[in-house]
Every structure is written in C-alpha cells, then in structure tokens.
Design an enzyme around this catalytic site. Structure first.
Site, PDB file in Angstrom:
ATOM      1  N   ARG A 121       0.818  -1.235   0.000  1.00  0.00           N
ATOM      2  CA  ARG A 121       0.000   0.000   0.000  1.00  0.00           C
ATOM      3  C   ARG A 121       0.842   1.271   0.000  1.00  0.00           C
ATOM      4  O   ARG A 121       0.386   2.340   0.384  1.00  0.00           O
ATOM      5  CB  ARG A 121      -0.981   0.036   1.168  1.00  0.00           C
ATOM      6  CG  ARG A 121      -1.945  -1.119   1.149  1.00  0.00           C
ATOM      7  CD  ARG A 121      -3.239  -0.800   1.888  1.00  0.00           C
ATOM      8  NE  ARG A 121      -4.131  -1.932   1.779  1.00  0.00           N
ATOM      9  CZ  ARG A 121      -4.149  -2.935   2.650  1.00  0.00           C
ATOM     10  NH1 ARG A 121      -3.377  -2.906   3.703  1.00  0.00           N
ATOM     11  NH2 ARG A 121      -4.977  -3.936   2.476  1.00  0.00           N
ATOM     12  N   LYS A 143       4.419  11.643 -11.382  1.00  0.00           N
ATOM     13  CA  LYS A 143       3.626  10.801 -12.291  1.00  0.00           C
ATOM     14  C   LYS A 143       4.343   9.470 -12.458  1.00  0.00           C
ATOM     15  O   LYS A 143       5.531   9.448 -12.794  1.00  0.00           O
ATOM     16  CB  LYS A 143       3.481  11.474 -13.659  1.00  0.00           C
ATOM     17  CG  LYS A 143       2.396  12.532 -13.690  1.00  0.00           C
ATOM     18  CD  LYS A 143       2.125  12.973 -15.103  1.00  0.00           C
ATOM     19  CE  LYS A 143       1.047  14.035 -15.141  1.00  0.00           C
ATOM     20  NZ  LYS A 143       0.875  14.609 -16.484  1.00  0.00           N
ATOM     21  N   GLU A 185      12.293  18.889 -23.702  1.00  0.00           N
ATOM     22  CA  GLU A 185      11.469  19.232 -22.535  1.00  0.00           C
ATOM     23  C   GLU A 185      12.007  20.502 -21.870  1.00  0.00           C
ATOM     24  O   GLU A 185      11.251  21.263 -21.260  1.00  0.00           O
ATOM     25  CB  GLU A 185      11.414  18.083 -21.517  1.00  0.00           C
ATOM     26  CG  GLU A 185      10.787  16.786 -22.050  1.00  0.00           C
ATOM     27  CD  GLU A 185       9.263  16.843 -22.238  1.00  0.00           C
ATOM     28  OE1 GLU A 185       8.620  17.830 -21.871  1.00  0.00           O
ATOM     29  OE2 GLU A 185       8.730  15.852 -22.793  1.00  0.00           O
ATOM     30  N   LYS A 227       9.454  23.282 -13.222  1.00  0.00           N
ATOM     31  CA  LYS A 227       8.538  22.147 -13.039  1.00  0.00           C
ATOM     32  C   LYS A 227       8.036  22.103 -11.598  1.00  0.00           C
ATOM     33  O   LYS A 227       6.856  21.859 -11.342  1.00  0.00           O
ATOM     34  CB  LYS A 227       9.239  20.838 -13.422  1.00  0.00           C
ATOM     35  CG  LYS A 227       8.359  19.630 -13.150  1.00  0.00           C
ATOM     36  CD  LYS A 227       8.026  18.807 -14.334  1.00  0.00           C
ATOM     37  CE  LYS A 227       6.907  17.844 -14.010  1.00  0.00           C
ATOM     38  NZ  LYS A 227       7.019  16.568 -14.641  1.00  0.00           N
ATOM     39  N   GLU A 237      -2.778  17.613 -11.438  1.00  0.00           N
ATOM     40  CA  GLU A 237      -3.190  18.001 -12.794  1.00  0.00           C
ATOM     41  C   GLU A 237      -4.689  18.242 -12.930  1.00  0.00           C
ATOM     42  O   GLU A 237      -5.366  17.623 -13.747  1.00  0.00           O
ATOM     43  CB  GLU A 237      -2.713  16.967 -13.827  1.00  0.00           C
ATOM     44  CG  GLU A 237      -2.707  17.562 -15.225  1.00  0.00           C
ATOM     45  CD  GLU A 237      -2.000  16.709 -16.259  1.00  0.00           C
ATOM     46  OE1 GLU A 237      -1.219  15.827 -15.883  1.00  0.00           O
ATOM     47  OE2 GLU A 237      -2.228  16.963 -17.441  1.00  0.00           O
ATOM     48  N   ARG A 241      -1.326  22.403 -14.167  1.00  0.00           N
ATOM     49  CA  ARG A 241      -0.264  21.472 -14.550  1.00  0.00           C
ATOM     50  C   ARG A 241      -0.353  21.084 -16.021  1.00  0.00           C
ATOM     51  O   ARG A 241       0.620  20.654 -16.616  1.00  0.00           O
ATOM     52  CB  ARG A 241      -0.302  20.231 -13.639  1.00  0.00           C
ATOM     53  CG  ARG A 241       0.845  19.283 -13.912  1.00  0.00           C
ATOM     54  CD  ARG A 241       1.014  18.233 -12.842  1.00  0.00           C
ATOM     55  NE  ARG A 241       2.060  17.300 -13.219  1.00  0.00           N
ATOM     56  CZ  ARG A 241       2.632  16.444 -12.393  1.00  0.00           C
ATOM     57  NH1 ARG A 241       2.268  16.408 -11.134  1.00  0.00           N
ATOM     58  NH2 ARG A 241       3.564  15.623 -12.817  1.00  0.00           N
ATOM     59  N   ASN A 245       1.929  20.148 -20.782  1.00  0.00           N
ATOM     60  CA  ASN A 245       1.645  19.373 -22.007  1.00  0.00           C
ATOM     61  C   ASN A 245       1.829  20.205 -23.267  1.00  0.00           C
ATOM     62  O   ASN A 245       1.348  19.830 -24.338  1.00  0.00           O
ATOM     63  CB  ASN A 245       0.209  18.824 -21.965  1.00  0.00           C
ATOM     64  CG  ASN A 245       0.084  17.751 -20.915  1.00  0.00           C
ATOM     65  OD1 ASN A 245       1.050  17.060 -20.616  1.00  0.00           O
ATOM     66  ND2 ASN A 245      -1.084  17.643 -20.317  1.00  0.00           N
ATOM     67  N   HIS A 248       2.435  18.631 -26.603  1.00  0.00           N
ATOM     68  CA  HIS A 248       2.198  17.199 -26.410  1.00  0.00           C
ATOM     69  C   HIS A 248       0.921  16.692 -27.102  1.00  0.00           C
ATOM     70  O   HIS A 248       0.807  15.506 -27.353  1.00  0.00           O
ATOM     71  CB  HIS A 248       2.141  16.845 -24.918  1.00  0.00           C
ATOM     72  CG  HIS A 248       3.512  16.773 -24.285  1.00  0.00           C
ATOM     73  ND1 HIS A 248       4.412  17.815 -24.321  1.00  0.00           N
ATOM     74  CD2 HIS A 248       4.139  15.776 -23.604  1.00  0.00           C
ATOM     75  CE1 HIS A 248       5.514  17.466 -23.689  1.00  0.00           C
ATOM     76  NE2 HIS A 248       5.385  16.231 -23.240  1.00  0.00           N
ATOM     77  N   HIS A 252       2.057  13.725 -28.984  1.00  0.00           N
ATOM     78  CA  HIS A 252       1.718  12.343 -28.611  1.00  0.00           C
ATOM     79  C   HIS A 252       1.161  11.574 -29.809  1.00  0.00           C
ATOM     80  O   HIS A 252       1.465  10.394 -29.997  1.00  0.00           O
ATOM     81  CB  HIS A 252       0.673  12.322 -27.491  1.00  0.00           C
ATOM     82  CG  HIS A 252       1.293  12.428 -26.121  1.00  0.00           C
ATOM     83  ND1 HIS A 252       0.631  12.981 -25.050  1.00  0.00           N
ATOM     84  CD2 HIS A 252       2.507  12.052 -25.655  1.00  0.00           C
ATOM     85  CE1 HIS A 252       1.418  12.944 -23.983  1.00  0.00           C
ATOM     86  NE2 HIS A 252       2.562  12.379 -24.328  1.00  0.00           N
ATOM     87  N   HIS A 264      10.261  10.263 -27.731  1.00  0.00           N
ATOM     88  CA  HIS A 264       9.245  11.184 -27.185  1.00  0.00           C
ATOM     89  C   HIS A 264       9.612  12.647 -27.493  1.00  0.00           C
ATOM     90  O   HIS A 264       8.808  13.399 -28.056  1.00  0.00           O
ATOM     91  CB  HIS A 264       9.131  10.941 -25.682  1.00  0.00           C
ATOM     92  CG  HIS A 264       8.176  11.854 -25.003  1.00  0.00           C
ATOM     93  ND1 HIS A 264       6.808  11.762 -25.161  1.00  0.00           N
ATOM     94  CD2 HIS A 264       8.387  12.930 -24.179  1.00  0.00           C
ATOM     95  CE1 HIS A 264       6.217  12.714 -24.453  1.00  0.00           C
ATOM     96  NE2 HIS A 264       7.156  13.434 -23.858  1.00  0.00           N
TER      97      HIS A 264
HETATM   98  N1  GLY Z   1       5.314  15.537 -17.945  1.00  0.00           N
HETATM   99  C1  GLY Z   1       4.195  16.301 -17.615  1.00  0.00           C
HETATM  100  C2  GLY Z   1       3.847  16.281 -16.171  1.00  0.00           C
HETATM  101  O1  GLY Z   1       4.631  15.819 -15.370  1.00  0.00           O
HETATM  102  O2  GLY Z   1       2.788  16.714 -15.822  1.00  0.00           O
END
Ligand code: GLY
Length: 364
Positions: A121, A143, A185, A227, A237, A241, A245, A248, A252, A264
């Site tokens: 957990r 993430k 990035e 960031k 997000e 946040r 993107n 992206h 993507h 990427h």
């Molecule tokens: N790579 C985008 C984020 O971490 O939200």
C-alpha cells in the site's frame, strides 16, 4: 437504507528536496541513510546503467537488494515488470518500512515509482534520474505508470518522490540521440514559463551539447524550478499542470503514429512547431517567434516537420482518442509569448477549431 459518513482528513502538505550536482552519485547513499535511516533500501535500475558503472558508483561496496530491468527501455515498462519487482522485494523480506531507489531514465523512474506506490500500500521512492528527459521532467512531479498488454500507462498513480538527486555527470554516458531529444522538454519549460531561460538556451546550447557540467547543472536548476513551481500549484493536474503538455497534444499523436520510432522528445519537437503554427493562425504569435523556436530545435537536431509517412487523418483520429479529450476533441496548450502560457477563462488548455488543426497539419 442507512448512511454513515466517513471523513478523510486532508493530507498534510509534504515537500521534498531536489539536490543537483556533478559527480555526486558516490555521496548519495550516505545522505539517503541519514535522511531515511530505518528504511530497508531496494534499488531498481536497468542493464545500461549497471554496465555504464553508475550502479557501482551509487552502491560502492554496499550489498543492497537490486532489481536490474532487462531489456532496458519501453518494452519493459509493463505491469509484469512491476509484479517481478514486488516479488523480488518480498523475497528480500522487505516490508512497509522499505524505500525504493530508482536509478535511471524515465522508464526506470516510472516503473519503480509505480512499484513504490503499490508495494504494501505504498512505500517512499527516491528518484535518481540519469537522462535529460528524466532530469528535466519525469523524476519531478510524481507521475508514475506502466503499460498493460493493451494500452500505455494503463496502470498509474501520482506518487511523489521522497527526494530527488540529480547528478548531471551521469549524462556523460547517455547516447547522443536520447541526450538531444530529452532537451526538448527543457525548451518546452522555457517556452511556457521563462523567457530568460530561453535566452540562456540560445546562448549556451553549444556548451549544453558538449555536456559541460556547470552548464548542465544550471539547466537542471532552471528545469526543476519551473517544473517544481507548476507541480506545487497543481500536483494532481486539475488545471494549471496541463501547461506542461505544451506541444504534447499533436506530439503524442505523432509519437504513436510513428509506431514509437520517433523518441518522445523528437515527437514533442514537432508538436511544439505545430502549437506555434496554431498560435499564428489564432493571432497569438507571429512568424518571427516561431522562427526563433524552430532554430533552437534545429540546432538540437530534432525533427521540426511531420515525417512523410504519417497521414493527417491518422493523427486526427489519434488526437480524438487523447485521454484528456472532451467530447472526442483534445484541448491545446498555447503560448501568447515566450515564457507565458495563453489562459482562456481560467483554463490553461483551450479548445481549438478542428479546421485550424487540420490546416496546420497540412502545412506541417
Ligand atoms: N510531464 C508532464 C507532467 O509531469 O505533468
């Protein structure tokens, strides 16, 4: 029918340190031991990192239970790898008082972070990113995720790291194409948040490409500040946040349509150019700004045009399947100036007319 209400107290705010330096890998373990003294450590890394000597530099003479992902890369970013990690931790008698140490690029960080989120957990994870994309982006922000046999990132969690250590000297062994693609990035961060950072990138790009350590440290500091600020404002997000993107939405789709032949960052470079073209169509930007952005991406050696074998219809179809699409049409992050995201009615990702997108794809 009866009803009970269970109140879950709001989670306490938590922070974590990002430590940045050159050749610091050998001193990370004592720092972790001091910061997380009672935790049994378990390392997750991959074969490339182990053969480049980074694992030995991290561990020194210590005997630590370690899982080496093999083969390295996207094909191992599967839930089965997480199952193997969990079972290896069980075999090493590790429990809820353990800590996972992720040494590697974005794939290692994603796999190890997700294993940490679900093991007993949840146990803490320390991220030690070793690629340009992981140091700029994926190691910060929590993430994590792995693929199912059907789709990418089908399993995932927000699991913020307990600490991040960035040793820019680990980039020395990174393959040139990966190194350059990951820098996209950084360009993205400059475009959405900091024009001074964009000037720095224009000015210092040769030094960055020569992997001068002091310049790479400066780069890492800019990235983590940008960031970190965005993640602090919106960790899960909900809205702000989404600005991360930038490039992206189309990026993507391009990445998927290329069958993941494009890295990427390479696909995101094309997505950034597409976003710039949309901005011109919507009168949010002028061609000279896009020329400046194109020049820096060209200098990085990443693609700035759609490869001929990618069909516009397929890209549109993929965009409709975007996981953040609303009524089968995605939202786009756009900038109104270098260093400033366009915000419409409090939203950082906005609707764009499909005809405008189709026109841009034709020109791209
Ligand atoms: N790579 C985008 C984020 O971490 O939200």
């Amino acid at each position: 029918m009866s009803e009970h209400e269970v109140k879950i107290p709001a989670r306490q705010a938590r922070s974590y340190a990002i430590r940045i330096g050159s050749d610091i890998l050998g001193s990370v373990w004592p720092q972790m031991d001091a910061e997380f003294p009672k935790r049994g450590k378990f390392v997750v890394t991959d074969r490339n990192l182990a053969s480049a000597g980074h694992l030995d530099r991290l561990l020194g003479q210590r005997q630590v239970a370690t899982f080496v992902i093999d083969p390295p890369g996207e094909t191992s970013k599967h839930v089965n790898t997480v199952i193997s990690i969990v079972e290896a931790m069980e075999k090493a008698y590790l429990g809820r008082d353990s800590l996972i140490v992720a040494l590697g690029g974005g794939t290692v960080g994603d796999i190890a972070g997700f294993a940490a989120a679900i093991f007993k957990r949840g146990v803490p994870v320390v991220q030690i990113p070793t690629t340009t994309v992981a140091q700029a982006d994926s190691a910060v922000g929590g993430k994590t995720g792995v693929d199912s046999s059907i789709s990418k990132n089908a399993f995932g969690a927000f699991w913020h790291p307990a600490a991040v250590y960035i040793d820019v000297a680990t980039l020395n062994t990174l393959d040139e194409r990966q190194f350059r693609a990951g820098l996209v990035e950084s360009v993205k961060h400059a475009l959405i948040a900091d024009s001074q950072y964009f000037d720095f990138l224009e000015d210092k790009l040769n030094d960055v490409l020569e992997r001068k350590l002091d310049v790479l440290e400066e780069l890492a500091r800019y990235n983590c500040r940008i960031k970190g600020n965005v993640v602090e404002a919106d960790p899960n997000e909900q809205n702000q946040r989404r600005m991360l993107n930038y490039g992206h939405t189309i990026g993507h789709a391009v990445e998927a349509a290329s069958g993941f032949e494009l890295l990427h960052g390479e696909a995101i470079a094309i997505g950034i150019i597409a976003a710039g073209m949309i901005e011109i169509e919507l009168q949010l930007g002028r061609p000279d700004r896009l020329d400046r952005i194109r020049r820096i991406l060209e200098k990085l050696g990443v693609p700035v045009k759609l490869p001929h074998n990618l069909a516009e219809d397929e890209l549109i179809d993929l965009m409709k399947r975007d996981k953040k699409a609303v009524n089968k049409w995605p939202r786009f992050v756009l900038i109104s100036e270098i260093g400033g995201v366009f915000c419409r009615q409090g939203q950082w990702a906005v609707e764009v007319d499909p005809d405008v997108v189709a026109k841009v794809l034709q020109k791209l």
